[in-house]
Design a protein around this motif. Structure first.
Motif, mmCIF file in Angstrom:
data_model
loop_
_atom_site.group_PDB
_atom_site.id
_atom_site.type_symbol
_atom_site.label_atom_id
_atom_site.label_comp_id
_atom_site.label_asym_id
_atom_site.label_seq_id
_atom_site.Cartn_x
_atom_site.Cartn_y
_atom_site.Cartn_z
ATOM 1 N N VAL A 285 0.901 -1.136 0.154
ATOM 2 C CA VAL A 285 0.006 -0.055 -0.067
ATOM 3 C C VAL A 285 0.856 1.124 0.109
ATOM 4 O O VAL A 285 0.278 2.255 -0.464
ATOM 5 N N VAL A 286 1.975 1.201 0.496
ATOM 6 C CA VAL A 286 3.064 2.194 0.530
ATOM 7 C C VAL A 286 3.387 2.585 -0.810
ATOM 8 O O VAL A 286 3.526 3.782 -1.311
ATOM 9 N N ALA A 291 3.623 5.516 -5.687
ATOM 10 C CA ALA A 291 3.743 5.498 -7.369
ATOM 11 C C ALA A 291 2.678 5.810 -7.788
ATOM 12 O O ALA A 291 2.548 6.552 -9.066
ATOM 13 N N ALA A 292 1.438 5.231 -7.558
ATOM 14 C CA ALA A 292 0.219 5.476 -8.406
ATOM 15 C C ALA A 292 -0.493 6.922 -8.111
ATOM 16 O O ALA A 292 -1.061 7.408 -9.058
ATOM 17 N N ILE A 293 -0.690 7.375 -6.815
ATOM 18 C CA ILE A 293 -1.354 8.547 -6.596
ATOM 19 C C ILE A 293 -0.410 9.786 -6.276
ATOM 20 O O ILE A 293 -0.783 10.777 -6.983
#
Length: 431
Positions: A285-286, A291-293
């Motif tokens: 989740v980190v 990376a994505a958000i």
């Protein structure tokens, strides 16, 4: 029974005033909080007080691409200039060797003497009637953003100081050469000879735009340590609550489960297995968030995930071992070791060459330092082993072994000595 009397089975309720008036209630919290505040103030302020004054052996390259004698004289003069405090460790390197060290983060900057440097200097003292140089002699000052913004700044300051001193030495030599011919310097020559060498600045190893000026590796690594450390505390409290060794509280709701008879060693197995399992989730989740958000520049995503998962797991195992050894006091020990002492010795916001020796000693084993080195290598230096990744993996492996040996060794010792957590009366407590 009078109406104002309590039923015999309900004990009288204590008041806050009664509790606060009992001095033993104050002793342990007061001593611990006072000592902790004092130690934290020393640790954090001591690490950032004077980076310039603490600088020792800052690695900066000297590269001579000039075919004439002046380039060699210039870099030799810088390398041999008096430096009683050893603030800079000058590295005389070829262009290829300098690039290799930039690409692995082993130098923070460089002074590069370009081809034609000697010819440009000679043109300044050309015989009367000659033309002024088409371009003032210059050198290139390189920085390494991947080493961190402060490391690059310290390197740039050292380069500028060395450049000024070297330029003035060359100016004095050229003035003496011109005087030996009997010629008088023109106005232009006089201005140039005072400080003949100028500079241009460029990055020696560029990094991505969304890298926080070279600080994202540190903050990402801090996230990894915090998820491992905080996750271990949450797991430890949750397991103790589920096994009946600590109350489970949610707002006004409180539940004390029936105590499960289990050894300290087996309890530690449960906690460690859960910490390792949860490190897979927390690291995922980190990485998803960053990376994505947030869209940080994160190359080698899979390798970064593997490394941070293992790092978080090792931190969690170490934190569980400390709690197994020290009990509830272990949470304070964990906070000091994994966070308080770790941040000033991480070599990220302030390079290790610019902190006092105490923090450089801590950096030899503090987990955050090793994790930051590995994450930085993956993020900024193409996951090169010699950029800190190999050392990070080695120290993580050593930390894993130490955590397991100490944790299970001490827990087994407590069990053999009969120092069980369970009390005989707990076995008969109703659920």
């Amino acid at each position: 029974m009078a109406n104002d009397e309590q039923p015999p089975h309900v004990p009288p309720m204590a008041t806050a005033r009664q509790v606060l008036g009992t001095w033993p209630v104050w002793v342990v919290p007061s001593v611990l909080v006072t000592l902790l505040s004092f130690v934290l103030a020393l640790i954090y302020s001591g690490g950032i007080a004077d980076p310039q004054g603490s600088v020792r052996n800052l690695p900066i390259a000297l590269v001579d691409q000039d075919t004439g004698p002046a380039g060699g004289q210039f870099v030799d003069g810088i390398a041999t200039a008096p430096d009683p405090h050893h603030r800079v460790s000058w590295k005389l390197l070829t262009p290829a060797a300098a690039k290799d060290r930039f690409d692995s983060g082993r130098v923070y900057g460089a002074i590069v003497v370009p081809p034609g440097f000697t010819a440009s200097l000679t043109a300044i003292v050309a015989p009367p009637g000659g033309t002024a140089p088409a371009r003032q002699p210059y050198v290139t000052l390189l920085t390494n953003p991947g080493a961190g913004s402060l490391a690059s700044s310290l390197a740039s300051t050292a380069e500028q100081q060395a450049l000024r001193a070297g330029s003035r030495r060359l100016g004095a030599q050229l003035t003496a050469r011109l005087a030996a011919t009997g010629a008088r310097p023109t106005t232009t020559q006089h201005m140039l000879l005072a400080d003949p060498v100028t500079s241009v600045t460029a990055p020696g190893h560029p990094i991505g735009a969304r890298t926080g000026l070279g600080l994202t590796a540190f903050y990402y690594s801090l996230l990894v340590v915090l998820t491992g450390f905080i996750g271990a505390n949450i797991v430890s409290s949750g397991v103790d609550g589920a096994l009946g060794y600590a109350p489970s509280e949610l707002g006004p709701l409180r539940r004390m489960r029936r105590t499960v008879p289990i050894s300290r060693t087996q309890t530690l197995v449960v906690k460690m297995v859960m910490s390792v399992a949860l490190s897979l989730i927390t690291s995922s989740v980190v990485l998803l968030a960053t990376a994505a958000i947030v869209r940080l520049d994160l190359p080698h995503l899979f390798q970064l995930w593997v490394f941070t998962t293992c790092a978080s797991a090792v931190v969690g195992l170490g934190a569980q071992a400390v709690v197994a050894i020290f009990g509830s006091l272990g949470q304070i020990v964990n906070m000091l070791f994994f966070v308080a002492l770790a941040i000033p010795s991480a070599g990220a916001t302030i390079p290790l060459q610019a902190v006092p020796g105490f923090y450089r000693g801590l950096a030899l084993f503090e987990p955050l330092r090793q994790i930051t080195g590995g994450v930085r290598a993956i993020m900024y230096f193409d996951a090169r082993a010699d950029a800190g990744l190999a050392r990070a993996w080695l120290l993580l492996a050593i930390g894993l072994v130490i955590s397991l040996l100490l944790g299970f060794g001490v827990a087994h010792f407590y069990d053999r000595r009969g120092l069980h957590r369970i009390h005989p009366d707990d076995l008969t407590r109703p659920s």
